[in-house]
Design a protein around this motif. Sequence first.
Motif, PDB file in Angstrom:
ATOM      1  N   LEU A 204       0.877  -1.165   0.000  1.00 33.02           N
ATOM      2  CA  LEU A 204       0.000   0.000   0.000  1.00 33.02           C
ATOM      3  C   LEU A 204       0.913   1.212   0.000  1.00 33.02           C
ATOM      4  O   LEU A 204       1.770   1.355   0.878  1.00 33.02           O
ATOM      5  CB  LEU A 204      -0.899   0.009   1.229  1.00 33.02           C
ATOM      6  N   ILE A 205       0.735   2.086  -0.989  1.00 29.83           N
ATOM      7  CA  ILE A 205       1.600   3.262  -1.138  1.00 29.83           C
ATOM      8  C   ILE A 205       0.747   4.518  -1.018  1.00 29.83           C
ATOM      9  O   ILE A 205      -0.241   4.680  -1.742  1.00 29.83           O
ATOM     10  CB  ILE A 205       2.333   3.246  -2.487  1.00 29.83           C
ATOM     11  N   LEU A 206       1.112   5.392  -0.085  1.00 29.42           N
ATOM     12  CA  LEU A 206       0.368   6.616   0.167  1.00 29.42           C
ATOM     13  C   LEU A 206       1.166   7.816  -0.311  1.00 29.42           C
ATOM     14  O   LEU A 206       2.369   7.927  -0.045  1.00 29.42           O
ATOM     15  CB  LEU A 206       0.075   6.789   1.660  1.00 29.42           C
ATOM     16  N   PHE A 207       0.499   8.727  -1.000  1.00 28.87           N
ATOM     17  CA  PHE A 207       1.098  10.011  -1.375  1.00 28.87           C
ATOM     18  C   PHE A 207       0.627  11.063  -0.374  1.00 28.87           C
ATOM     19  O   PHE A 207      -0.569  11.172  -0.098  1.00 28.87           O
ATOM     20  CB  PHE A 207       0.667  10.433  -2.782  1.00 28.87           C
ATOM     21  N   ASN A 208       1.584  11.828   0.172  1.00 27.24           N
ATOM     22  CA  ASN A 208       1.186  12.891   1.079  1.00 27.24           C
ATOM     23  C   ASN A 208       2.038  14.128   0.874  1.00 27.24           C
ATOM     24  O   ASN A 208       2.937  14.153   0.033  1.00 27.24           O
ATOM     25  CB  ASN A 208       1.210  12.421   2.540  1.00 27.24           C
ATOM     26  N   HIS A 209       1.745  15.156   1.669  1.00 25.14           N
ATOM     27  CA  HIS A 209       2.403  16.457   1.502  1.00 25.14           C
ATOM     28  C   HIS A 209       3.888  16.395   1.843  1.00 25.14           C
ATOM     29  O   HIS A 209       4.712  17.051   1.210  1.00 25.14           O
ATOM     30  CB  HIS A 209       1.706  17.493   2.384  1.00 25.14           C
ATOM     31  N   HIS A 210       4.237  15.595   2.833  1.00 24.60           N
ATOM     32  CA  HIS A 210       5.622  15.486   3.279  1.00 24.60           C
ATOM     33  C   HIS A 210       6.365  14.415   2.481  1.00 24.60           C
ATOM     34  O   HIS A 210       5.763  13.638   1.732  1.00 24.60           O
ATOM     35  CB  HIS A 210       5.669  15.150   4.769  1.00 24.60           C
ATOM     36  N   ASP A 211       7.670  14.362   2.669  1.00 23.62           N
ATOM     37  CA  ASP A 211       8.473  13.341   1.992  1.00 23.62           C
ATOM     38  C   ASP A 211       8.150  11.941   2.480  1.00 23.62           C
ATOM     39  O   ASP A 211       8.409  10.956   1.801  1.00 23.62           O
ATOM     40  CB  ASP A 211       9.972  13.615   2.204  1.00 23.62           C
ATOM     41  N   GLY A 212       7.609  11.856   3.672  1.00 18.84           N
ATOM     42  CA  GLY A 212       7.250  10.575   4.284  1.00 18.84           C
ATOM     43  C   GLY A 212       6.737  10.870   5.672  1.00 18.84           C
ATOM     44  O   GLY A 212       6.103  11.899   5.905  1.00 18.84           O
ATOM     45  N   ILE A 213       7.018   9.994   6.607  1.00 19.97           N
ATOM     46  CA  ILE A 213       6.668  10.246   8.001  1.00 19.97           C
ATOM     47  C   ILE A 213       7.815  11.014   8.644  1.00 19.97           C
ATOM     48  O   ILE A 213       8.962  10.556   8.640  1.00 19.97           O
ATOM     49  CB  ILE A 213       6.401   8.930   8.748  1.00 19.97           C
ATOM     50  N   ILE A 214       7.518  12.176   9.164  1.00 16.89           N
ATOM     51  CA  ILE A 214       8.524  13.089   9.711  1.00 16.89           C
ATOM     52  C   ILE A 214       8.487  13.034  11.237  1.00 16.89           C
ATOM     53  O   ILE A 214       7.413  13.067  11.847  1.00 16.89           O
ATOM     54  CB  ILE A 214       8.274  14.532   9.230  1.00 16.89           C
ATOM     55  N   SER A 215       9.665  12.947  11.848  1.00 10.25           N
ATOM     56  CA  SER A 215       9.729  12.969  13.310  1.00 10.25           C
ATOM     57  C   SER A 215       9.415  14.370  13.819  1.00 10.25           C
ATOM     58  O   SER A 215       9.436  15.349  13.066  1.00 10.25           O
ATOM     59  CB  SER A 215      11.121  12.548  13.792  1.00 10.25           C
ATOM     60  N   LYS A 216       9.139  14.470  15.113  1.00  9.08           N
ATOM     61  CA  LYS A 216       8.859  15.784  15.697  1.00  9.08           C
ATOM     62  C   LYS A 216      10.056  16.714  15.626  1.00  9.08           C
ATOM     63  O   LYS A 216       9.913  17.930  15.708  1.00  9.08           O
ATOM     64  CB  LYS A 216       8.402  15.604  17.152  1.00  9.08           C
ATOM     65  N   GLU A 217      11.245  16.119  15.429  1.00 12.71           N
ATOM     66  CA  GLU A 217      12.467  16.927  15.277  1.00 12.71           C
ATOM     67  C   GLU A 217      12.686  17.349  13.833  1.00 12.71           C
ATOM     68  O   GLU A 217      13.664  18.021  13.526  1.00 12.71           O
ATOM     69  CB  GLU A 217      13.675  16.127  15.763  1.00 12.71           C
ATOM     70  N   GLY A 218      11.782  16.925  12.935  1.00 10.47           N
ATOM     71  CA  GLY A 218      11.884  17.327  11.537  1.00 10.47           C
ATOM     72  C   GLY A 218      12.684  16.383  10.663  1.00 10.47           C
ATOM     73  O   GLY A 218      13.013  16.728   9.524  1.00 10.47           O
ATOM     74  N   ARG A 219      12.993  15.187  11.157  1.00  9.22           N
ATOM     75  CA  ARG A 219      13.804  14.237  10.386  1.00  9.22           C
ATOM     76  C   ARG A 219      12.908  13.203   9.714  1.00  9.22           C
ATOM     77  O   ARG A 219      11.954  12.714  10.302  1.00  9.22           O
ATOM     78  CB  ARG A 219      14.802  13.537  11.327  1.00  9.22           C
ATOM     79  N   LEU A 220      13.214  12.901   8.451  1.00 10.92           N
ATOM     80  CA  LEU A 220      12.476  11.876   7.721  1.00 10.92           C
ATOM     81  C   LEU A 220      12.778  10.507   8.315  1.00 10.92           C
ATOM     82  O   LEU A 220      13.939  10.103   8.417  1.00 10.92           O
ATOM     83  CB  LEU A 220      12.862  11.901   6.237  1.00 10.92           C
ATOM     84  N   LEU A 221      11.735   9.797   8.708  1.00 10.63           N
ATOM     85  CA  LEU A 221      11.882   8.453   9.260  1.00 10.63           C
ATOM     86  C   LEU A 221      11.776   7.467   8.095  1.00 10.63           C
ATOM     87  O   LEU A 221      10.683   7.173   7.617  1.00 10.63           O
ATOM     88  CB  LEU A 221      10.805   8.187  10.307  1.00 10.63           C
TER      89      LEU A 221
END
Length: 436
Positions: A204-221
């Motif tokens: 299952l592939i989701l398109f969203n506004h961010h590059d992916g799931i972002i940590s609260k510190e702003g880092r791509l997980l």
Amino acid sequence: MVVSHIDSVKIIRNSAPYINAHRGKTFVLMFGGEAIEEANFANIIHDIALLNSLGVRLVLVHGARPQIDQRVALRKLETRFHQGIRITDKQTLECVKDAAGSVRAQVEALLTMGLANSPMHGSHIRVCSGNLVVAMPIGVRDGVDFENTGVVRRIDVDGINDHLNDGSIVLLSPMGYSATGEVFNLSHEDVATKAAIALHADKLILFNHHDGIISKEGRLLRNLELDALYPMLDEPFYADERQSLQAIISSLEAGISRCHTVSYRQDGALLQELFTRDGAGSLISQTSYEQLRQAKIEDVGGILKLIKPLEENGILVKRSREHLEQEIEQFALIERDGMTIACAALYPYVEDKMGELACVATHNDYRGGNRGERILDAIKIQAREQGLDFIFVLTTVTAHWFQEQGFVEISLDELPTKKKLLYNFQRKSKVFKLAV
């Protein structure tokens, strides 16, 4: 950035294993109405067409929330929500049908385009949609009648598979139909999740506004397991992503092995995620009873037991218990039911922006399950977090495995000076390097 002819050849060659792995697999792709209004959406369609030409079975699920909102506003209708869910009365339902039909036509038109000198030239893609989603009303909750807002009751698996077997792309809208002839407004997250589960989709592939799931510190997980998502549902930071997170959780809990999230704004993010080693977004996998974590002093005995056979065969340099206890913080490991079944260590040379990957070992009974790749990914993440640009490894026996992971052979002169002074010329280890 100009890509040379040689670079293009390397890209194609490096993508070949992924092309072979994805051929014949079923992917469900989910994108909201916001993605459709993005300038990059035409490029996403081109990439979807490429996946279809490479033999991937594709089910597309689109949303239409902003398009519905526009039509509700134009008709000066009252917008009503309860518990974050739109209440769909008869007038609002007309807006839903108008918006969903318009979006579906737009997607179908883009997938049909075949102009010369365009990425779609010669593609001849067939797009199939229709009454493939059976719905039922949400009903009354907390005394509130949701009217024509519904949930998925059943996915027409046979109908979808018939289309996929013919090589067509299946397009599902956020609407469902009942046996009584009613139309229901559905969330596209619900449609995508239920479709992926019913079809036993591979991804299952989701398109969203961010590059992916972002940590609260702003880092791509980049890599997560299911257990990491549960706390996020209650975090205010992830409120806007709650429906997407729930779709991923429900899919993984139901047996979908992998979910991905990529940006609908980044050109080529879908292809980069699927056909390159590092990807472009976030990969979320099922919870494993094998835990990947940093080693602790209590793990010394387990690591010694794991590496002893490899030391006796001369594959690894011998380490004493005292030596290992002093360096235990450098180690990561995979633990299965209390037993250490894989490990690796990272020794940073900060001034050279390089790190040594060492003591890579997998228990003989657990080889072939991508555990080496998992622990290598964890080491790469550590290296990046420490500001390193490369990791290197010295090996006498496992050169081929490291080359398969993207390492390239280098000379001793490219090693950090401190490491060169410690090089054992009797072992004659080969040296390999990988950019992180």
